[in-house]
Design a protein around this motif. Structure first.
Motif, short mmCIF file in Angstrom:
data_model
loop_
_atom_site.label_atom_id
_atom_site.label_comp_id
_atom_site.label_asym_id
_atom_site.label_seq_id
_atom_site.Cartn_x
_atom_site.Cartn_y
_atom_site.Cartn_z
N SER A 65 -8.64 -26.15 -25.63
CA SER A 65 -9.38 -25.94 -24.40
C SER A 65 -9.77 -24.47 -24.30
CB SER A 65 -8.52 -26.35 -23.20
OG SER A 65 -8.12 -27.71 -23.31
N GLN A 66 -11.03 -24.21 -23.99
CA GLN A 66 -11.55 -22.85 -24.05
C GLN A 66 -11.76 -22.25 -22.66
OE1 GLN A 66 -11.53 -21.20 -26.65
NE2 GLN A 66 -12.13 -22.37 -28.47
N VAL A 67 -11.35 -20.99 -22.55
CA VAL A 67 -11.62 -20.18 -21.36
C VAL A 67 -12.35 -18.93 -21.83
CG1 VAL A 67 -10.68 -18.92 -19.40
CG2 VAL A 67 -9.58 -21.04 -20.15
N VAL A 68 -13.58 -18.73 -21.35
CA VAL A 68 -14.39 -17.58 -21.74
C VAL A 68 -14.33 -16.55 -20.62
CG1 VAL A 68 -16.69 -16.78 -22.37
CG2 VAL A 68 -15.89 -19.02 -23.15
N THR A 69 -13.93 -15.33 -20.97
CA THR A 69 -13.75 -14.25 -19.98
C THR A 69 -14.56 -13.04 -20.39
OG1 THR A 69 -11.46 -14.98 -19.69
CG2 THR A 69 -12.05 -12.87 -18.76
N GLY A 70 -15.29 -12.50 -19.44
CA GLY A 70 -15.94 -11.23 -19.72
C GLY A 70 -17.44 -11.33 -19.70
N PRO A 71 -18.04 -10.25 -20.17
CA PRO A 71 -17.42 -9.13 -20.90
C PRO A 71 -16.77 -8.10 -19.97
CG PRO A 71 -19.78 -8.81 -20.76
CD PRO A 71 -19.51 -10.15 -20.14
N VAL A 72 -15.89 -7.29 -20.56
CA VAL A 72 -15.18 -6.24 -19.84
C VAL A 72 -15.24 -4.96 -20.67
CG1 VAL A 72 -12.95 -5.50 -18.90
CG2 VAL A 72 -13.61 -7.92 -18.78
N ILE A 73 -15.54 -3.84 -20.02
CA ILE A 73 -15.49 -2.55 -20.70
C ILE A 73 -14.15 -1.89 -20.41
CG2 ILE A 73 -16.42 -0.20 -20.70
CD1 ILE A 73 -19.18 -1.32 -20.32
N ILE A 155 -16.05 -2.73 -25.58
CA ILE A 155 -16.39 -3.91 -24.77
C ILE A 155 -15.71 -5.11 -25.39
CG2 ILE A 155 -18.50 -4.46 -26.07
CD1 ILE A 155 -19.76 -5.29 -23.37
N SER A 156 -15.17 -5.98 -24.55
CA SER A 156 -14.42 -7.14 -25.05
C SER A 156 -14.92 -8.42 -24.39
CB SER A 156 -12.93 -6.98 -24.79
OG SER A 156 -12.68 -6.79 -23.41
N LEU A 157 -14.79 -9.49 -25.12
CA LEU A 157 -15.14 -10.83 -24.63
C LEU A 157 -13.95 -11.74 -24.89
CD1 LEU A 157 -17.45 -12.69 -23.51
CD2 LEU A 157 -17.92 -13.30 -25.90
N GLY A 158 -13.43 -12.37 -23.86
CA GLY A 158 -12.25 -13.21 -24.00
C GLY A 158 -12.57 -14.61 -24.47
N VAL A 159 -11.88 -15.07 -25.49
CA VAL A 159 -11.96 -16.45 -25.99
C VAL A 159 -10.52 -16.93 -26.14
CG1 VAL A 159 -12.73 -17.98 -27.84
CG2 VAL A 159 -14.12 -15.98 -27.19
N SER A 160 -10.13 -17.95 -25.38
CA SER A 160 -8.72 -18.34 -25.34
C SER A 160 -8.21 -18.89 -26.66
CB SER A 160 -8.48 -19.34 -24.21
OG SER A 160 -9.30 -20.50 -24.38
#
Length: 454
Positions: A65-73, A155-160
């Motif tokens: 199951s995927q949770v996408v977060t961001g992007p965050v600096i 910069i980051s992008l969250g992928v669970s």
């Protein structure tokens, strides 16, 4: 002495033939039948656990199951303090910036995989994320400019579940292409994902970003609204979505050809700011999205059906007992036990057949088989056509009514309560003229059509 013994035996025979004693015996049998009923419920749970294990195994190889977060600096900065011996101790901490706008587009392609009799609902999605970041809020964070390490900004992008990434992530920041790499320097905000260094300074210049991600997943897809304004559009050919999480879509469309949905979330709708230092904030409770689930879950339906086992046993036993009293018949407790076990067998038949033929067909086959079994048994033990038809009719009505109740999820309690009331009213009406004190005497005088009590 012999007259006393004969009187004692006669008293025992009268007790055995009394309606009260028969009711007590029936009540004890019902309690005993709760044991196999509980075993059936345990079997249902065991089969459901097995199915969940298989689905989990398939999902682990495809993508969870995927949770996408961001992007965050994230920007590192130095902190200082004086040690016990007067020396200056320096260490690194981080401050984090969220974007002003985030627009996410997701096209979801469902993929159903099978292993034996079990199925797992998987998906592949192509995600595009674009938006803008504001200038660095240096004054608001109250960090000395000389301590901010702009060269270490990323910069980051969250992928669970990183296993679900199926292709190179295309990314750009401020018009410059980025090379995203796995891993994060700090887990203050995001625990799992990809990141890349970015050219950043303390100016107020607004910068744009763009990400294109191909992702495998299973069960659900969710997003964390990190923007001041976060908009999400998702569409899929799957026609049975469940929208869940902290926010529901502002608009949605579900048809036989699939679904589409739009979300819009403001920063005022969640409980964390647009920038902060260190860990400090929990952002995951604000996630939202959709689940792709199979609407035909035979284990949930069978579990709901098994909850009515006690009611079926009681009503069937009442039918036989009233037939005994009103028609001067005799049914042995052992025969009651066989009838109760026949009702319990219905649930094992329903479970086993529904795993292969679907719930509706399994219910029809199982109910028809059990009604035929008990009706034929009733004909053999009471040898009375009217009673046999009455028993068969009651069972058919009960199983038909239960199926209707199972379909009306929102009204199941209401329909069940009304049904119980009507059955009780019918029993009270049919037995209103019975002389319960004289029932034993009539039974003693009646011919024996089945096995005796004693």
């Amino acid at each position: 002495m012999q007259p006393a013994i004969d009187a004692f035996k006669e008293a025992g025979r009268r007790i055995g033939r009394s309606a009260t004693f028969k009711l007590i015996t029936i009540a004890i049998l019902i309690l005993l039948l709760l044991i196999p009923s509980a075993m059936v419920n345990s079997l249902i749970r065991e089969r459901e656990y097995r199915k969940n294990d298989v689905v989990r195994e398939i999902s682990d190889k495809w993508g969870g199951s995927q949770v996408v977060t961001g992007p965050v600096i994230t920007v590192p900065y130095h902190k200082h303090k004086e040690g016990e011996k007067g020396q200056i101790i320096t260490w690194t901490e981080y401050f984090h910036m969220l974007p002003d706008t985030v627009d996410i587009r997701s096209e979801i392609t469902p993929n159903v995989r099978y292993r034996g009799i079990y199925e797992a609902v998987l998906y592949h999605t192509k995600l595009t994320l674009k938006g803008t970041f504001p200038g660095a809020p240096v004054k608001d964070l109250r960090i000395p400019p000389e301590d901010i390490q702009w060269a270490g900004a990323y910069i980051s992008l969250g992928v669970s579940d990183m296993r679900g990434i199926t292709d190179r992530i295309e990314a750009a920041f401020g018009g410059q292409a980025l090379s995203m790499e796995p891993g994060l320097e700090t887990a203050d905000v995001i625990e799992s994902g990809v990141s890349s260094g970015i050219p950043l300074d303390g100016s107020d210049t607004q910068r744009t970003f763009h990400f294109a991600v191909s992702l495998n997943g299973s069960s659900f897809l969710r997003f964390v609204p990190v923007g001041k304004t976060t908009t999400v559009f998702a569409k899929s050919a799957w026609k049975d979505p469940s929208f869940d999480g902290a926010f529901l879509p502002v608009s949605r469309s579900i048809t036989d050809s699939g679904f589409s949905a739009n979300w819009k979330v403001l920063h005022l709708n969640r409980n964390y700011p647009q920038h902060w230092k260190g860990k400090g904030q929990e952002i995951m409770p604000s996630m939202f999205g959709m689940s792709l689930f199979s609407p035909v879950d035979v284990y949930q339906k069978t579990t709901r059906t098994s909850k009515y086992a006690l009611m079926f046993i009681v009503f069937t036993f009442i039918a036989f007992f009233i037939a005994e009293v009103m028609n001067r018949l005799r049914v042995h407790p052992v025969q009651y036990l066989f009838i109760g076990l026949g009702i319990i067998v219905f649930y094992t038949l329903l479970l086993s057949i529904s795993e292969h033929a679907g719930f509706g067909a399994a219910y029809l086959i199982s109910a028809t088989g059990v009604i035929g079994l008990i009706t034929g048994y009733a004909k053999a033990i009471v040898r009375n056509r009217r009673v046999t038809l009455m028993v068969g009719g009651i069972l058919a009505a009960l199983y038909a009514y239960l199926y209707i109740v199972l379909q009306l999820v929102d009204y199941a309690l209401l329909m069940g309560s009304v049904g119980l009331f009507l059955v009780l009213a019918a029993v009270m009406y049919l037995t209103r003229k019975i002389d319960w004190y004289g029932a034993a005497g009539r039974a003693e005088a009646s011919p024996v059509t089945g096995a005796s009590f004693g």
